[in-house]
Design a protein around this motif. Structure first.
Motif, PDB file in Angstrom:
ATOM      1  N   GLU A  54    -106.224  34.134 -65.529  1.00 11.02           N
ATOM      2  CA  GLU A  54    -107.488  33.519 -65.956  1.00 11.02           C
ATOM      3  C   GLU A  54    -107.276  32.126 -66.519  1.00 11.02           C
ATOM      4  O   GLU A  54    -108.116  31.238 -66.365  1.00 11.02           O
ATOM      5  CB  GLU A  54    -108.171  34.406 -67.012  1.00 11.02           C
ATOM      6  N   SER A  55    -106.150  31.922 -67.191  1.00 13.74           N
ATOM      7  CA  SER A  55    -105.832  30.605 -67.728  1.00 13.74           C
ATOM      8  C   SER A  55    -105.651  29.585 -66.601  1.00 13.74           C
ATOM      9  O   SER A  55    -106.092  28.434 -66.705  1.00 13.74           O
ATOM     10  CB  SER A  55    -104.556  30.685 -68.583  1.00 13.74           C
ATOM     11  N   LEU A  56    -105.026  30.019 -65.522  1.00 15.10           N
ATOM     12  CA  LEU A  56    -104.788  29.127 -64.388  1.00 15.10           C
ATOM     13  C   LEU A  56    -106.091  28.708 -63.712  1.00 15.10           C
ATOM     14  O   LEU A  56    -106.240  27.560 -63.285  1.00 15.10           O
ATOM     15  CB  LEU A  56    -103.866  29.829 -63.379  1.00 15.10           C
ATOM     16  N   ARG A  57    -107.045  29.619 -63.636  1.00 12.56           N
ATOM     17  CA  ARG A  57    -108.305  29.361 -62.931  1.00 12.56           C
ATOM     18  C   ARG A  57    -109.054  28.147 -63.481  1.00 12.56           C
ATOM     19  O   ARG A  57    -109.712  27.424 -62.733  1.00 12.56           O
ATOM     20  CB  ARG A  57    -109.227  30.576 -63.032  1.00 12.56           C
ATOM     21  N   THR A  58    -108.967  27.927 -64.763  1.00 15.48           N
ATOM     22  CA  THR A  58    -109.734  26.846 -65.390  1.00 15.48           C
ATOM     23  C   THR A  58    -108.883  25.617 -65.701  1.00 15.48           C
ATOM     24  O   THR A  58    -109.333  24.725 -66.403  1.00 15.48           O
ATOM     25  CB  THR A  58    -110.381  27.356 -66.693  1.00 15.48           C
ATOM     26  N   SER A  59    -107.667  25.570 -65.181  1.00 13.95           N
ATOM     27  CA  SER A  59    -106.748  24.494 -65.552  1.00 13.95           C
ATOM     28  C   SER A  59    -106.844  23.309 -64.602  1.00 13.95           C
ATOM     29  O   SER A  59    -107.221  23.447 -63.440  1.00 13.95           O
ATOM     30  CB  SER A  59    -105.307  25.013 -65.548  1.00 13.95           C
ATOM     31  N   ARG A  60    -106.458  22.158 -65.087  1.00 12.51           N
ATOM     32  CA  ARG A  60    -106.414  20.966 -64.232  1.00 12.51           C
ATOM     33  C   ARG A  60    -105.211  20.987 -63.302  1.00 12.51           C
ATOM     34  O   ARG A  60    -105.155  20.246 -62.327  1.00 12.51           O
ATOM     35  CB  ARG A  60    -106.415  19.695 -65.082  1.00 12.51           C
ATOM     36  N   GLU A  61    -104.214  21.852 -63.600  1.00 15.08           N
ATOM     37  CA  GLU A  61    -103.029  21.948 -62.742  1.00 15.08           C
ATOM     38  C   GLU A  61    -103.249  22.825 -61.517  1.00 15.08           C
ATOM     39  O   GLU A  61    -102.424  22.849 -60.617  1.00 15.08           O
ATOM     40  CB  GLU A  61    -101.838  22.529 -63.522  1.00 15.08           C
ATOM     41  N   ALA A  62    -104.372  23.559 -61.474  1.00 18.66           N
ATOM     42  CA  ALA A  62    -104.575  24.556 -60.422  1.00 18.66           C
ATOM     43  C   ALA A  62    -104.508  23.956 -59.021  1.00 18.66           C
ATOM     44  O   ALA A  62    -103.936  24.555 -58.102  1.00 18.66           O
ATOM     45  CB  ALA A  62    -105.911  25.269 -60.631  1.00 18.66           C
ATOM     46  N   GLY A  63    -105.068  22.758 -58.827  1.00 18.97           N
ATOM     47  CA  GLY A  63    -105.054  22.128 -57.515  1.00 18.97           C
ATOM     48  C   GLY A  63    -103.651  21.844 -57.025  1.00 18.97           C
ATOM     49  O   GLY A  63    -103.312  22.102 -55.863  1.00 18.97           O
ATOM     50  N   GLY A  64    -102.810  21.307 -57.916  1.00 19.31           N
ATOM     51  CA  GLY A  64    -101.420  21.015 -57.549  1.00 19.31           C
ATOM     52  C   GLY A  64    -100.628  22.283 -57.281  1.00 19.31           C
ATOM     53  O   GLY A  64     -99.752  22.312 -56.406  1.00 19.31           O
ATOM     54  N   ILE A  65    -100.922  23.349 -58.018  1.00 21.07           N
ATOM     55  CA  ILE A  65    -100.209  24.613 -57.824  1.00 21.07           C
ATOM     56  C   ILE A  65    -100.622  25.256 -56.499  1.00 21.07           C
ATOM     57  O   ILE A  65     -99.797  25.824 -55.781  1.00 21.07           O
ATOM     58  CB  ILE A  65    -100.442  25.551 -59.028  1.00 21.07           C
ATOM     59  N   PHE A  66    -101.913  25.140 -56.154  1.00 21.23           N
ATOM     60  CA  PHE A  66    -102.358  25.621 -54.844  1.00 21.23           C
ATOM     61  C   PHE A  66    -101.697  24.822 -53.724  1.00 21.23           C
ATOM     62  O   PHE A  66    -101.320  25.362 -52.680  1.00 21.23           O
ATOM     63  CB  PHE A  66    -103.884  25.509 -54.745  1.00 21.23           C
ATOM     64  N   GLU A  67    -101.508  23.542 -53.956  1.00 19.98           N
ATOM     65  CA  GLU A  67    -100.806  22.699 -52.987  1.00 19.98           C
ATOM     66  C   GLU A  67     -99.365  23.184 -52.802  1.00 19.98           C
ATOM     67  O   GLU A  67     -98.826  23.186 -51.686  1.00 19.98           O
ATOM     68  CB  GLU A  67    -100.819  21.245 -53.479  1.00 19.98           C
ATOM     69  N   SER A  68     -98.733  23.622 -53.897  1.00 18.63           N
ATOM     70  CA  SER A  68     -97.381  24.175 -53.822  1.00 18.63           C
ATOM     71  C   SER A  68     -97.360  25.445 -52.973  1.00 18.63           C
ATOM     72  O   SER A  68     -96.452  25.659 -52.172  1.00 18.63           O
ATOM     73  CB  SER A  68     -96.869  24.469 -55.239  1.00 18.63           C
TER      74      SER A  68
END
Length: 420
Positions: A306-320
């Motif tokens: 749930e913490s990841l869902r609202t984070s600004r890092e989520a886009g970069g992590i999905f890219e990974s």
């Protein structure tokens, strides 16, 4: 962590790379299999035919390591098909392997495995120059997790072929849990949050205390840990070493050395910029991509999905996550496709460009369940610059396949793991 290996060997997931390894050993005396710690290299070599029948030596064994230094030829006395695991621990052993294969080019077959990029280790790469073929084993793809055979996805798109044969609504796989948990084989058997966090905590501490000290002298482990966390926050971003050094208060040469170590041990990749003029590729800053999105989630402090869902890092992590699948698929082509990113002087960017000979495939990644036509503007710009491009993909987190342009299709991320 040997008990982890033995436990997941019982539920072994066939690896897509295995067929290429089988082909390689037919024609090459030395085949090198590398990849990050715990991606399953040893398990593959113990489980897949014909390697499971080969003579297996691990330099994690102190006696074998001592023997490698004292009497290397005795390690494979009477054997012709040999696997040497964790070979980076004894670079001098490579000279004996080189002598054996040079003296008897059709007799010996060696598979050398390790958790360090041997091409980036000067002593080893010089010994193997012109003698070895190299493969990188990544963490599991979603297709391997589901025991799917390797798809011909990239070949089809490079040829401009595209068709839909599946009912996607029955196959939808949300990326969030996997982005947070990660794709390491040992994680498959873990389901509760605490067990997964403990696994990543142990992974990071083992990596810092064991692998790094074997490969290089680290002056300050806390500084190195801070660098890992700072780089994790920049996953999917263009690398600015001077800014990074300033942020964590260490020197630029130290940052450069530490990033090299992370790349040597396959935790990160530096993605070069794409340009038709190959000289220009060398002078642009690379983009940092982490090998496993679960490690990035852990390092950035997201201890619940749930913490990841609202984070600004989520886009970069999905890219990974998408990079993991593209890089694995790229290795299945012969020769391997090369991965880049593309950026204009005005800051427009395409996340990934795959180059295979004269063929190009451009890929934009969007963490959205509802792809919009506005999401493909940079892909259209890329097509206008490179009209010879075979196809473009908008990879997203939803379940919809949607034709966005005659050469652009929106594709759910999990279809990078199966035929469509």
């Amino acid at each position: 962590m040997n008990d982890i290996y033995s436990s997941h060997e019982l539920n072994y997931k066939p690896r897509w790379l295995a067929s290429l390894l089988r082909e390689a050993v037919k024609d090459h005396s030395i085949t090198v299999l590398t990849g990050a710690r715990q991606v399953g290299k040893s398990t593959l070599l113990r489980q897949e035919e014909p390697f499971s029948k080969w003579h297996y030596i691990s330099l994690d064994d102190f006696d074998a390591l001592a023997q490698a230094k004292r009497a290397p030829f005795s390690l494979w006395a009477g054997k012709e098909q040999i696997i040497i695991d964790e070979v980076q621990k004894s670079p001098s052993l490579l000279n004996a392997i080189k002598m054996a294969t040079d003296s008897h080019p059709n007799k010996y077959r060696f598979v050398l495995s390790g958790s360090a990029n041997l091409l980036l280790m000067k002593k080893i790469s010089e010994s193997l120059a012109g003698r070895a073929v190299y493969f990188i084993l990544n963490p599991l793809t979603i297709g391997e997790m589901h025991n799917n055979p390797p798809p011909n996805l990239l070949t089809d798109f490079f040829q401009g072929n595209f068709s839909i044969t599946k009912d996607l609504k029955q196959r939808f796989i949300s990326p969030w849990e996997l982005m947070w948990k990660g794709f390491m084989p040992s994680l498959l058997r873990l389901s509760d949050t605490a067990s997964i966090l403990r696994w990543w905590e142990g992974y990071v501490s083992t990596y810092l205390e064991r692998d790094l000290r074997q490969l290089s002298q680290i002056d300050s482990l806390p500084d190195f840990h801070r660098l890992m966390e700072a780089l994790a926050l920049r996953c999917g971003q263009i690398l600015n070493q001077s800014e990074l050094a300033r942020d964590i208060n260490v020197s630029q040469p130290t940052v450069h050395r530490h990033i090299n170590l992370l790349e040597t041990t396959f935790l990160i990749h530096r993605l070069p910029v794409f340009a038709v003029n190959r000289t220009k590729r060398l002078i642009k800053s690379p983009k940092i991509i982490w090998t496993d999105p679960g490690l990035v989630s852990y390092l950035t402090g997201h201890y619940q999905p749930e913490s990841l869902r609202t984070s600004r890092e989520a886009g970069g992590i999905f890219e990974s996550l998408v990079y993991l699948h593209l890089h694995t698929l790229a290795q299945l082509l012969v020769p391997q496709a090369r991965l880049f990113y593309w950026r204009t002087v005005t800051g427009k960017e395409v996340d990934f460009v795959l180059e295979w000979g004269r063929n190009l495939l451009a890929i934009e990644v969007k963490l959205t369940t509802r792809p919009k036509f506005s999401d493909v503007e940079t892909l259209k710009l890329f097509l206008s610059e490179y009209p010879e491009t075979s196809f473009c993909l908008l990879v997203h987190a939803g379940e919809e396949i949607k034709l966005m342009h005659e050469k652009i299709v929106a594709l759910p991320w999990y279809l990078l793991g199966e035929e469509i």
